[in-house]
Design an enzyme around this catalytic site. Structure first.
Site, PDB file in Angstrom:
ATOM      1  N   ARG A  45      16.446 -19.154  -1.565  1.00 33.48           N
ATOM      2  CA  ARG A  45      15.376 -18.906  -2.661  1.00 33.48           C
ATOM      3  C   ARG A  45      14.800 -17.638  -2.426  1.00 33.48           C
ATOM      4  O   ARG A  45      14.137 -16.733  -3.319  1.00 33.48           O
ATOM      5  CB  ARG A  45      13.952 -19.870  -2.756  1.00 33.48           C
ATOM      6  CG  ARG A  45      14.630 -21.306  -2.714  1.00 33.48           C
ATOM      7  CD  ARG A  45      13.465 -22.266  -2.862  1.00 33.48           C
ATOM      8  NE  ARG A  45      13.127 -22.217  -1.225  1.00 33.48           N
ATOM      9  CZ  ARG A  45      12.173 -22.820  -0.861  1.00 33.48           C
ATOM     10  NH1 ARG A  45      11.014 -23.407  -1.329  1.00 33.48           N
ATOM     11  NH2 ARG A  45      11.935 -22.780   0.605  1.00 33.48           N
ATOM     12  N   GLN A  69     -10.582  -1.933   5.859  1.00 37.74           N
ATOM     13  CA  GLN A  69     -10.201  -1.360   4.349  1.00 37.74           C
ATOM     14  C   GLN A  69      -8.625  -1.509   4.322  1.00 37.74           C
ATOM     15  O   GLN A  69      -8.049  -1.341   5.341  1.00 37.74           O
ATOM     16  CB  GLN A  69     -10.845   0.226   4.467  1.00 37.74           C
ATOM     17  CG  GLN A  69     -10.238   0.800   3.363  1.00 37.74           C
ATOM     18  CD  GLN A  69     -10.960   2.317   3.069  1.00 37.74           C
ATOM     19  OE1 GLN A  69     -12.116   2.500   3.390  1.00 37.74           O
ATOM     20  NE2 GLN A  69     -10.178   3.290   2.507  1.00 37.74           N
ATOM     21  N   ASP A  70      -8.254  -1.957   3.149  1.00 35.99           N
ATOM     22  CA  ASP A  70      -6.680  -1.609   2.887  1.00 35.99           C
ATOM     23  C   ASP A  70      -6.561  -0.732   1.779  1.00 35.99           C
ATOM     24  O   ASP A  70      -7.453  -0.507   0.784  1.00 35.99           O
ATOM     25  CB  ASP A  70      -6.571  -3.289   2.261  1.00 35.99           C
ATOM     26  CG  ASP A  70      -6.285  -4.173   3.335  1.00 35.99           C
ATOM     27  OD1 ASP A  70      -6.588  -3.891   4.631  1.00 35.99           O
ATOM     28  OD2 ASP A  70      -5.708  -5.332   2.813  1.00 35.99           O
ATOM     29  N   ARG A  81       3.111  12.702   2.645  1.00 37.95           N
ATOM     30  CA  ARG A  81       1.847  12.575   2.628  1.00 37.95           C
ATOM     31  C   ARG A  81       1.411  12.655   4.392  1.00 37.95           C
ATOM     32  O   ARG A  81       1.835  11.963   5.207  1.00 37.95           O
ATOM     33  CB  ARG A  81       1.155  11.410   2.297  1.00 37.95           C
ATOM     34  CG  ARG A  81       1.510  11.130   0.824  1.00 37.95           C
ATOM     35  CD  ARG A  81       1.117   9.823   0.154  1.00 37.95           C
ATOM     36  NE  ARG A  81       1.534   9.338  -1.196  1.00 37.95           N
ATOM     37  CZ  ARG A  81       0.666   9.992  -2.261  1.00 37.95           C
ATOM     38  NH1 ARG A  81      -0.687  10.512  -1.903  1.00 37.95           N
ATOM     39  NH2 ARG A  81       1.216   9.485  -3.256  1.00 37.95           N
ATOM     40  N   HIS A  84      -2.745  13.236   8.526  1.00 36.07           N
ATOM     41  CA  HIS A  84      -3.910  12.757   8.326  1.00 36.07           C
ATOM     42  C   HIS A  84      -4.765  12.180   9.594  1.00 36.07           C
ATOM     43  O   HIS A  84      -4.218  11.460  10.046  1.00 36.07           O
ATOM     44  CB  HIS A  84      -4.245  12.128   7.201  1.00 36.07           C
ATOM     45  CG  HIS A  84      -3.666  12.645   5.699  1.00 36.07           C
ATOM     46  ND1 HIS A  84      -3.080  11.933   4.587  1.00 36.07           N
ATOM     47  CD2 HIS A  84      -3.547  13.991   5.517  1.00 36.07           C
ATOM     48  CE1 HIS A  84      -2.770  12.847   3.746  1.00 36.07           C
ATOM     49  NE2 HIS A  84      -3.032  14.096   4.148  1.00 36.07           N
ATOM     50  N   LYS A  93      -4.580   2.337  12.267  1.00 31.12           N
ATOM     51  CA  LYS A  93      -3.868   2.200  11.132  1.00 31.12           C
ATOM     52  C   LYS A  93      -2.763   1.137  11.428  1.00 31.12           C
ATOM     53  O   LYS A  93      -2.115   1.546  12.424  1.00 31.12           O
ATOM     54  CB  LYS A  93      -3.313   3.487  10.365  1.00 31.12           C
ATOM     55  CG  LYS A  93      -4.535   4.452  10.013  1.00 31.12           C
ATOM     56  CD  LYS A  93      -3.950   5.579   9.264  1.00 31.12           C
ATOM     57  CE  LYS A  93      -4.973   6.516   8.802  1.00 31.12           C
ATOM     58  NZ  LYS A  93      -4.538   7.674   8.241  1.00 31.12           N
ATOM     59  N   TYR A 153      -1.333   0.086   3.929  1.00 29.31           N
ATOM     60  CA  TYR A 153      -2.047   0.023   5.438  1.00 29.31           C
ATOM     61  C   TYR A 153      -3.515  -0.462   5.626  1.00 29.31           C
ATOM     62  O   TYR A 153      -4.402  -0.318   4.637  1.00 29.31           O
ATOM     63  CB  TYR A 153      -1.791   1.284   6.152  1.00 29.31           C
ATOM     64  CG  TYR A 153      -2.376   2.704   5.243  1.00 29.31           C
ATOM     65  CD1 TYR A 153      -3.863   2.940   6.186  1.00 29.31           C
ATOM     66  CD2 TYR A 153      -2.138   3.075   4.298  1.00 29.31           C
ATOM     67  CE1 TYR A 153      -4.369   4.248   5.254  1.00 29.31           C
ATOM     68  CE2 TYR A 153      -2.556   4.097   3.726  1.00 29.31           C
ATOM     69  CZ  TYR A 153      -3.643   4.719   4.231  1.00 29.31           C
ATOM     70  OH  TYR A 153      -4.470   5.722   3.666  1.00 29.31           O
ATOM     71  N   ASP A 192      -2.274  18.874   1.680  1.00 26.21           N
ATOM     72  CA  ASP A 192      -1.245  18.777   2.859  1.00 26.21           C
ATOM     73  C   ASP A 192      -0.467  20.080   3.317  1.00 26.21           C
ATOM     74  O   ASP A 192      -0.061  20.155   4.346  1.00 26.21           O
ATOM     75  CB  ASP A 192      -0.383  17.593   2.577  1.00 26.21           C
ATOM     76  CG  ASP A 192      -1.084  16.194   2.439  1.00 26.21           C
ATOM     77  OD1 ASP A 192      -2.270  16.223   2.892  1.00 26.21           O
ATOM     78  OD2 ASP A 192      -0.460  15.109   2.157  1.00 26.21           O
TER      79      ASP A 192
END
Length: 204
Positions: A45, A69-70, A81, A84, A93, A153, A192
């Site tokens: 399945r 936080q998500d 990206r 950071h 993270k 994340y 960036d």
């Protein structure tokens, strides 16, 4: 009472985890950055996995962290990206991919660490179910390898734009080996693209 023609609604034994929450933890070349592989249970399945369990995460990694936080992003192929980090409200993270694939990178910005200025990169995909733990004190970023990708994340502190810093994704001192094919260019936003060289960037 079971209705005629219907099967009783019980979980299929071959889909029930026999060892719920077991995680495979592999330290990377920067030992504090951890590759995490949850157990995936599959049958004809599809599959099931417990993508996060606080008790199992703490037991397997030895870390006691609280995620607050998500975040969830959608990106097109060759989008980059990063890199950071936050100097205040520093974030750990726990990152993964739920659609497509990315090359995920962490750079050690802890001045006292033997691995200061070094980077580690791994491919995360919806197919391999791998996750990466990036501790506080690291810059983080990723490159989208598939046509599109969805990246999610958890963070240990809230987004704090006032203290956010962007390390250059192409700083020659760090020398990240991004898997960008010849003839292709990374897709970057203005922030960036203007990332700071390691020699100019604030560190921990």
């Amino acid at each position: 009472m079971q209705a005629a023609g219907l099967r009783a609604c019980h979980p299929s034994e071959d889909m029930m985890p026999s060892d719920t929450g077991k995680l495979k933890i592999t330290p990377t070349s920067i030992p504090e950055v951890l590759l995490i592989e949850p157990t995936v249970f599959g049958d004809n399945r599809g599959w099931f996995t417990e993508s996060f369990n606080a008790n199992d995460f703490a037991k397997a990694t030895g870390l006691e962290v609280q995620f607050v936080q998500d975040n969830h992003s959608f990106s097109r192929q060759w989008t980059l990206r990063g890199m950071h980090y936050q100097m205040e409200h520093t974030q750990g993270k726990l990152v993964r991919v739920i659609a497509g694939s990315v090359f995920d990178v962490a750079v050690d910005l802890r001045q006292a660490a033997a691995t200061f200025g070094q980077w580690v990169g791994v491919e995360l995909s919806a197919q391999n179910h791998k996750q990466l733990w990036v501790p506080p004190g690291f810059a983080h970023g990723f490159l989208v390898l598939s046509e599109t990708a969805e990246f999610v994340y958890k963070t240990t502190d809230y987004y704090h734009p006032e203290s956010e810093v962007c390390l250059s994704w192409c700083d020659p001192q760090v020398a990240i080996q991004w898997p960008i094919p010849l003839g292709k260019q990374a897709l970057l936003n203005a922030k960036d693209a203007a990332g700071l060289a390691l020699q100019r960037a604030p560190t921990f």
